[in-house]
Motif scaffolding. Structure first.
Motif, PDB file in Angstrom:
ATOM      1  N   GLY A 198      65.620  36.228  -8.755  1.00 43.03           N
ATOM      2  CA  GLY A 198      65.497  35.855  -7.349  1.00 43.03           C
ATOM      3  C   GLY A 198      66.818  35.396  -6.771  1.00 43.03           C
ATOM      4  N   PHE A 199      67.045  35.755  -5.518  1.00 43.54           N
ATOM      5  CA  PHE A 199      68.262  35.370  -4.817  1.00 43.54           C
ATOM      6  C   PHE A 199      67.884  34.833  -3.445  1.00 43.54           C
ATOM      7  CE2 PHE A 199      69.437  38.435  -7.947  1.00 43.54           C
ATOM      8  CZ  PHE A 199      70.692  38.064  -8.394  1.00 43.54           C
ATOM      9  N   ASP A 200      68.290  33.600  -3.170  1.00 40.77           N
ATOM     10  CA  ASP A 200      68.099  33.058  -1.830  1.00 40.77           C
ATOM     11  C   ASP A 200      69.281  33.492  -0.979  1.00 40.77           C
ATOM     12  OD1 ASP A 200      65.742  31.850  -2.337  1.00 40.77           O
ATOM     13  OD2 ASP A 200      66.521  29.818  -2.514  1.00 40.77           O
ATOM     14  N   PRO A 201      69.036  34.180   0.113  1.00 44.85           N
ATOM     15  CA  PRO A 201      70.137  34.675   0.946  1.00 44.85           C
ATOM     16  C   PRO A 201      70.719  33.561   1.811  1.00 44.85           C
ATOM     17  CG  PRO A 201      68.049  35.307   1.906  1.00 44.85           C
ATOM     18  CD  PRO A 201      67.714  34.604   0.623  1.00 44.85           C
ATOM     19  N   THR A 202      71.324  32.558   1.139  1.00 45.43           N
ATOM     20  CA  THR A 202      71.856  31.401   1.850  1.00 45.43           C
ATOM     21  C   THR A 202      73.254  31.627   2.391  1.00 45.43           C
ATOM     22  OG1 THR A 202      72.521  30.527  -0.299  1.00 45.43           O
ATOM     23  CG2 THR A 202      70.449  29.727   0.616  1.00 45.43           C
ATOM     24  N   PHE A 230      64.382  42.969  -7.706  1.00 45.26           N
ATOM     25  CA  PHE A 230      65.433  42.165  -7.079  1.00 45.26           C
ATOM     26  C   PHE A 230      64.778  41.411  -5.925  1.00 45.26           C
ATOM     27  CE2 PHE A 230      68.982  41.103  -4.403  1.00 45.26           C
ATOM     28  CZ  PHE A 230      70.022  40.864  -5.288  1.00 45.26           C
ATOM     29  N   LEU A 231      64.466  40.164  -6.211  1.00 43.07           N
ATOM     30  CA  LEU A 231      63.660  39.374  -5.281  1.00 43.07           C
ATOM     31  C   LEU A 231      64.544  38.588  -4.319  1.00 43.07           C
ATOM     32  CD1 LEU A 231      60.929  38.237  -4.361  1.00 43.07           C
ATOM     33  CD2 LEU A 231      61.181  36.478  -6.113  1.00 43.07           C
ATOM     34  N   ILE A 232      64.429  38.898  -3.063  1.00 50.07           N
ATOM     35  CA  ILE A 232      65.120  38.122  -2.037  1.00 50.07           C
ATOM     36  C   ILE A 232      64.148  37.065  -1.524  1.00 50.07           C
ATOM     37  CG2 ILE A 232      66.170  38.191   0.258  1.00 50.07           C
ATOM     38  CD1 ILE A 232      67.262  40.936  -0.419  1.00 50.07           C
ATOM     39  N   GLY A 233      64.512  35.816  -1.759  1.00 49.76           N
ATOM     40  CA  GLY A 233      63.614  34.711  -1.404  1.00 49.76           C
ATOM     41  C   GLY A 233      63.711  34.369   0.063  1.00 49.76           C
ATOM     42  N   ASP A 234      63.246  35.280   0.903  1.00 54.24           N
ATOM     43  CA  ASP A 234      63.352  35.039   2.347  1.00 54.24           C
ATOM     44  C   ASP A 234      62.444  33.898   2.785  1.00 54.24           C
ATOM     45  OD1 ASP A 234      61.173  36.715   1.743  1.00 54.24           O
ATOM     46  OD2 ASP A 234      61.121  37.546   3.763  1.00 54.24           O
ATOM     47  N   PHE A 235      61.359  33.637   2.037  1.00 54.86           N
ATOM     48  CA  PHE A 235      60.513  32.486   2.350  1.00 54.86           C
ATOM     49  C   PHE A 235      61.089  31.215   1.744  1.00 54.86           C
ATOM     50  CE2 PHE A 235      57.189  29.405   1.892  1.00 54.86           C
ATOM     51  CZ  PHE A 235      56.403  29.548   3.029  1.00 54.86           C
ATOM     52  N   THR A 236      61.384  31.249   0.430  1.00 51.41           N
ATOM     53  CA  THR A 236      61.860  30.042  -0.244  1.00 51.41           C
ATOM     54  C   THR A 236      63.234  29.608   0.261  1.00 51.41           C
ATOM     55  OG1 THR A 236      62.424  31.539  -2.064  1.00 51.41           O
ATOM     56  CG2 THR A 236      60.511  30.144  -2.361  1.00 51.41           C
TER      57      THR A 236
END
Length: 416
Positions: A58-62, A89-95
């Motif tokens: 998971g990757f947070d798009p910060t 490839f999980l983009i954590g758009d919620f988290t």
């Protein structure tokens, strides 16, 4: 692995060697490797039947751009793809709108949905420089988390205790110091673990500061009745150009994935000889024996460390561009830094007549402050048109000037 699988291995030494080689490559440079037997069984199944397995990260798009520190994990995902892994490839758009508190001593600023969407798109554009698109699915966790509803969230929170949550180092420290921990921060590891449930992950990867969150995923898979418990692999944080702090844009010690090729090449050559080997372990596609040969040749004075570092710089620049562009970057580096020439492609900025040099250096982002600009001038690190300047009170007249700090920072200043 069960007894039948072990019997299969003993009767097939070629398969045993393949799995041994795969595990060695996956363990290379890693910090934690939990559930290695399950990974071995998945790789063996792939070699025997072609059945692939699910690897999640998971990757947070910060932030809008990736740097080489981020790619350590992506490189490991690419390695799994070679041995049968299908990458989620999980983009954590919620988290990302919550903010991961891992390793933080205070609550993190939440991002807006618009910021997250913009950053997520740049991630998608960049990861396929490393990952094989055939075996990669880009996912967004808002897809299933938005559907949870209040009932689903309450059920999720019932599967993990506050006592377990406070076992995490950063939470425990803040709790003892009576510093605030919001309930929403407790939700982050739970939601990350829930992602593993939804994606039916066999393996999850993360930075070594993520170990607690990854283990939550194992707990939740059991709690939700999955007939598996994901294995966990963590990778270390990569030090930046200073060789001390982790690579970070805020610290200015980073090498960006979208960096201009001549800058990427030059920055890699600027790392220390010792740090070079960690970059090889975490970023290079060379095999373990190939890297060991390089180390032996340097140790025996058969190869100069600079030659080995040039090979690394060329490999990484080629990965993000192509060999022709990388060779041009190498040629330009040799021209600029060996012959003291000016780069062919430098930014151009306009300033008003009479601007103070320290102010110009700050506005041009060559220095973080006017105080630092003074220090750089006093140390002889600033050049105007190839000439060192020692007058920290210098003010510019009309004209065009090539300004340089150190070996890598250039700007063409147009004074109007």
């Amino acid at each position: 692995m069960d007894r039948i699988n072990n019997q299969n291995l003993e009767s097939n030494p070629d398969l045993k060697n393949k799995i041994k080689e795969a595990i060695a490559e996956l363990k290379r440079g890693s910090s934690d490797f939990i559930g290695i037997e399950y990974i071995e069984s998945l790789i063996m199944r792939y070699y025997q039947s072609g059945q692939r397995f699910i690897v999640k990260a998971g990757f947070d798009p910060t932030a809008p751009d990736l740097h080489l520190g981020h790619t350590v994990l992506i490189q490991k995902l690419a390695t799994f793809q070679r041995y049968g892994g299908d990458v989620k490839f999980l983009i954590g758009d919620f988290t990302a709108t919550i903010g991961d508190p891992s390793g933080k001593n205070e609550t993190r600023k939440q991002l807006t949905l618009k910021e997250v969407e913009k950053n997520a798109q740049t991630y998608k554009d960049q990861v396929f420089k490393i990952l094989d698109p055939r075996y990669t699915e880009v996912c967004f966790n808002s897809t299933w988390i938005n559907k949870l509803g209040v009932g689903g969230l309450v059920d999720l929170t019932s599967k993990f205790s506050v006592a377990r949550m406070l076992e995490r180092d950063d939470f425990e420290k803040r709790y003892k110091e009576n510093r605030p921990i919001s309930i929403i921060e407790f939700m982050y590891p739970l939601l990350q673990g829930y992602d593993s449930v939804v994606l039916n992950a066999d393996i999850e990867l993360g930075g070594n500061d993520q170990k607690f969150n990854l283990l939550v995923g194992r707990t939740l898979q059991r709690a939700y009745g999955l007939e598996k418990e994901q294995s966990v692999l963590t990778v270390p944080l990569l030090e930046g150009l200073d060789g001390v702090n982790k690579m970070s844009k805020s610290l200015g010690n980073y090498i960006g994935v979208t960096e201009k090729p001549h800058l990427m090449y030059a920055k890699i050559l600027s790392i220390s000889d010792d740090l070079m080997w960690k970059y090889y372990d975490l970023l290079s596609v060379k095999t373990i024996p190939q890297i060991q040969d390089l180390k032996n040749n340097v140790k025996e004075n058969k190869l100069h460390p600079k030659i080995v570092k040039e090979e690394l710089a060329l490999e990484i620049t080629t990965k993000y561009y192509n060999l022709e562009i990388a060779l041009e970057a190498k040629k330009e580096f040799e021209s600029v830094f060996s012959k003291d020439e000016i780069p062919s492609d430098i930014p151009k900025m306009d300033f008003k007549e009479g601007i103070w040099i320290c102010e110009l250096l700050k506005l041009a982002n060559l220095c973080p402050s006017t105080s630092q600009a003074r220090r750089d001038i006093q140390g002889g690190g600033v050049k105007i048109n190839k000439q060192k300047i020692i007058n920290e009170n210098y003010k510019f007249e009309l004209g065009e000037y090539i300004i340089q700090i150190g070996k890598r920072k250039f700007i063409k200043a147009v004074i109007k």
